[in-house]
Design an enzyme around this catalytic site. Structure first.
Site, PDB file in Angstrom:
ATOM      1  N   CYS A  13      20.687   7.603  -9.528  1.00  0.00           N
ATOM      2  CA  CYS A  13      21.750   6.607  -9.320  1.00  0.00           C
ATOM      3  C   CYS A  13      21.477   5.790  -8.051  1.00  0.00           C
ATOM      4  O   CYS A  13      22.384   5.511  -7.264  1.00  0.00           O
ATOM      5  CB  CYS A  13      23.120   7.263  -9.241  1.00  0.00           C
ATOM      6  SG  CYS A  13      23.622   8.063 -10.765  1.00  0.00           S
ATOM      7  N   GLN A  39      27.229  13.529   0.295  1.00  0.00           N
ATOM      8  CA  GLN A  39      26.126  14.441   0.587  1.00  0.00           C
ATOM      9  C   GLN A  39      26.217  15.046   1.987  1.00  0.00           C
ATOM     10  O   GLN A  39      25.338  15.811   2.380  1.00  0.00           O
ATOM     11  CB  GLN A  39      24.784  13.706   0.431  1.00  0.00           C
ATOM     12  CG  GLN A  39      24.513  13.176  -0.955  1.00  0.00           C
ATOM     13  CD  GLN A  39      24.298  14.279  -1.983  1.00  0.00           C
ATOM     14  OE1 GLN A  39      24.025  15.423  -1.639  1.00  0.00           O
ATOM     15  NE2 GLN A  39      24.434  13.934  -3.250  1.00  0.00           N
ATOM     16  N   HIS A  77      23.868   4.986  -3.013  1.00  0.00           N
ATOM     17  CA  HIS A  77      24.133   5.429  -4.376  1.00  0.00           C
ATOM     18  C   HIS A  77      24.844   4.304  -5.119  1.00  0.00           C
ATOM     19  O   HIS A  77      25.535   3.490  -4.514  1.00  0.00           O
ATOM     20  CB  HIS A  77      25.019   6.683  -4.313  1.00  0.00           C
ATOM     21  CG  HIS A  77      25.237   7.387  -5.601  1.00  0.00           C
ATOM     22  ND1 HIS A  77      26.140   6.959  -6.538  1.00  0.00           N
ATOM     23  CD2 HIS A  77      24.670   8.525  -6.109  1.00  0.00           C
ATOM     24  CE1 HIS A  77      26.148   7.794  -7.567  1.00  0.00           C
ATOM     25  NE2 HIS A  77      25.253   8.750  -7.337  1.00  0.00           N
ATOM     26  N   ASP A 122      30.379   6.951   2.953  1.00  0.00           N
ATOM     27  CA  ASP A 122      30.189   7.781   1.766  1.00  0.00           C
ATOM     28  C   ASP A 122      29.648   9.122   2.248  1.00  0.00           C
ATOM     29  O   ASP A 122      28.482   9.239   2.619  1.00  0.00           O
ATOM     30  CB  ASP A 122      29.203   7.092   0.817  1.00  0.00           C
ATOM     31  CG  ASP A 122      28.804   7.963  -0.372  1.00  0.00           C
ATOM     32  OD1 ASP A 122      29.210   9.143  -0.427  1.00  0.00           O
ATOM     33  OD2 ASP A 122      28.056   7.468  -1.241  1.00  0.00           O
ATOM     34  N   LYS A 127      30.433  18.936  -5.084  1.00  0.00           N
ATOM     35  CA  LYS A 127      29.177  19.099  -4.346  1.00  0.00           C
ATOM     36  C   LYS A 127      29.327  20.105  -3.208  1.00  0.00           C
ATOM     37  O   LYS A 127      28.337  20.430  -2.538  1.00  0.00           O
ATOM     38  CB  LYS A 127      28.704  17.750  -3.804  1.00  0.00           C
ATOM     39  CG  LYS A 127      28.342  16.730  -4.881  1.00  0.00           C
ATOM     40  CD  LYS A 127      27.846  15.438  -4.266  1.00  0.00           C
ATOM     41  CE  LYS A 127      27.691  14.340  -5.297  1.00  0.00           C
ATOM     42  NZ  LYS A 127      26.607  14.601  -6.260  1.00  0.00           N
TER      43      LYS A 127
END
Length: 409
Positions: free
Chosen positions: A364, A201, A121, A198, A224
């Protein structure tokens, strides 16, 4: 298997859009919020609203207890060794920037290497671009396999003794790929580099154990994972955070201020300058309670079933291309796709006319779009409140889009 009753816990889903019952398939962008999270935030503002860590009055004490209680919930949720390793931020982007600006500026020099992947991302690309430009370091990319997965052999080829930072997303927001971040981190550590994950997600969908992963830093966002917007987390190993300087300066993060110099509070508060995101943190704590009530293992199983079902159904549509791993077991609960000769924005518009919300664009992730040979794609992302009936509605909507644009073309 999760039942459709869970959907009733999300007030926003009980509506019609363009004359059709809403089917929300954009949870990778932001998830919807359950009743308990909405009620918790409302109750804070109605009964406990006050600044934290400062006053000695009752409201201040209650707000502080709730805010720090949320930090403990986060620490337990990701299995941090201590609450001192949990820093609240505005989100994943801010957390990664904190690592780049504080740890990176102090530990990366000219000729050093920073390693990421083509699937990242933008929030896990641009901070490292800026760090490389500022220090003279070299930004390197791990190439992807044809199916959008990562080969550990290619990781070993890319990471060297010059590498100082390896930063990889746990789950791709475009391909759905679930990356072997634990194994990548072990390779990074063999070369003396730190591992940044990261988990934007991942944290909403799978169990995250930072001690098992042995990552050095990990970032994720509340919005999220059924929590409010504007709140996120930076996890860092205590010894690394202790050696880092704050990137924001002002009230709350100080120990003592002299006329010409100042000293900082201990972890984690030295990284939380100004009035913190109090209601956001408390709302995130409520979201964690909700997710654990359902069970992360059950959520993951549910999403794998939906992804497998969606891929099978969508393959029925001639001219539809699905990106990412073909094996549903190797991907998270999302499907990114394109319909031949129809722009994804047009696909998304037709779906919206039928009450179905999907994402369309570059997500993104423009370097990944270039790697895929596409300018944009459409994406349907699933969460615990989605059902097979939602996917059936999606497939019907895609057939409508295909028929409409076939007539136009």
């Amino acid at each position: 298997m999760l039942t459709s009753d869970i959907k009733s816990r999300f007030p926003i889903l009980n509506q019609e859009v363009n004359g059709h019952p809403l089917v929300y398939l954009d949870s990778a962008a932001t998830s919807q919020k359950p009743d308990t999270v909405i009620e918790t935030i409302s109750r804070y503002y109605e009964h406990d609203n006050s600044n934290v860590h400062r006053g000695v009055h009752t409201l201040g004490n209650r707000a502080t207890d709730e805010y720090e209680g949320a930090r403990q919930k986060v620490a337990d949720f990701i299995h941090a060794a201590s609450v001192q390793e949990v820093v609240f931020s505005r989100g994943t982007t801010t957390s990664i920037n904190m690592v780049a600006q504080s740890y990176g500026r102090a530990n990366v020099s000219e000729g050093d290497e920073i390693v990421i992947t083509y699937m990242e991302h933008h929030s896990n690309i641009i901070p490292w671009q800026q760090l490389a430009n500022a220090t003279g370091a070299v930004l390197k990319y791990i190439d992807l396999e044809e199916d959008g997965t990562l080969s550990l052999d290619k990781v070993r080829e890319t990471v060297t003794d010059k590498t100082k930072i390896v930063s990889v997303m746990y789950v791709s927001n475009v391909l759905g790929t679930m990356n072997p971040v634990k194994e990548i981190g072990a390779i990074a550590h063999e070369h003396g580099a730190v591992m940044v994950v990261d988990a934007a997600q991942a944290a909403p969908h799978v169990k995250v154990d930072v001690q098992d992963l042995d990552c050095d830093f990990l970032a994720f966002s509340g919005h999220k994972m059924c929590g409010p917007t504007g709140i996120g987390v930076l996890y860092g190993k205590k010894e690394l955070l202790e050696g880092m300087e704050p990137v924001e300066f002002g009230g709350e993060m100080i120990d003592f201020v002299n006329l010409y110099d100042s000293t900082w509070k201990e972890l984690p508060w030295k990284f939380e300058g100004g009035t913190p995101i109090i209601a956001g943190a408390i709302g995130l704590g409520a979201a964690i309670d909700f997710l654990q009530e359902i069970g992360l293992d059950e959520i993951e199983r549910h999403e794998h079933r939906l992804a497998a079902y969606a891929m099978d159904r969508m393959k029925e549509i001639e001219g539809l291309t699905i990106y990412g791993p073909a094996d549903p077991a190797r991907r998270a609960g999302l499907v990114t796709f394109n319909l031949d000769e129809v722009h994804p924005h047009d696909v998304a518009t037709v779906l919206d006319m039928n009450g179905i919300a999907v994402r369309a664009g570059h997500h993104c992730a423009q370097p990944l779009m270039k790697w895929l040979g596409a300018t944009a794609t459409a994406r349907a992302s699933f969460y615990l409140y989605n059902t097979e009936e939602d996917i059936d509605r999606l497939v019907d909507g895609l057939r409508t889009a295909k028929e409409y644009f076939s007539d136009v073309i």
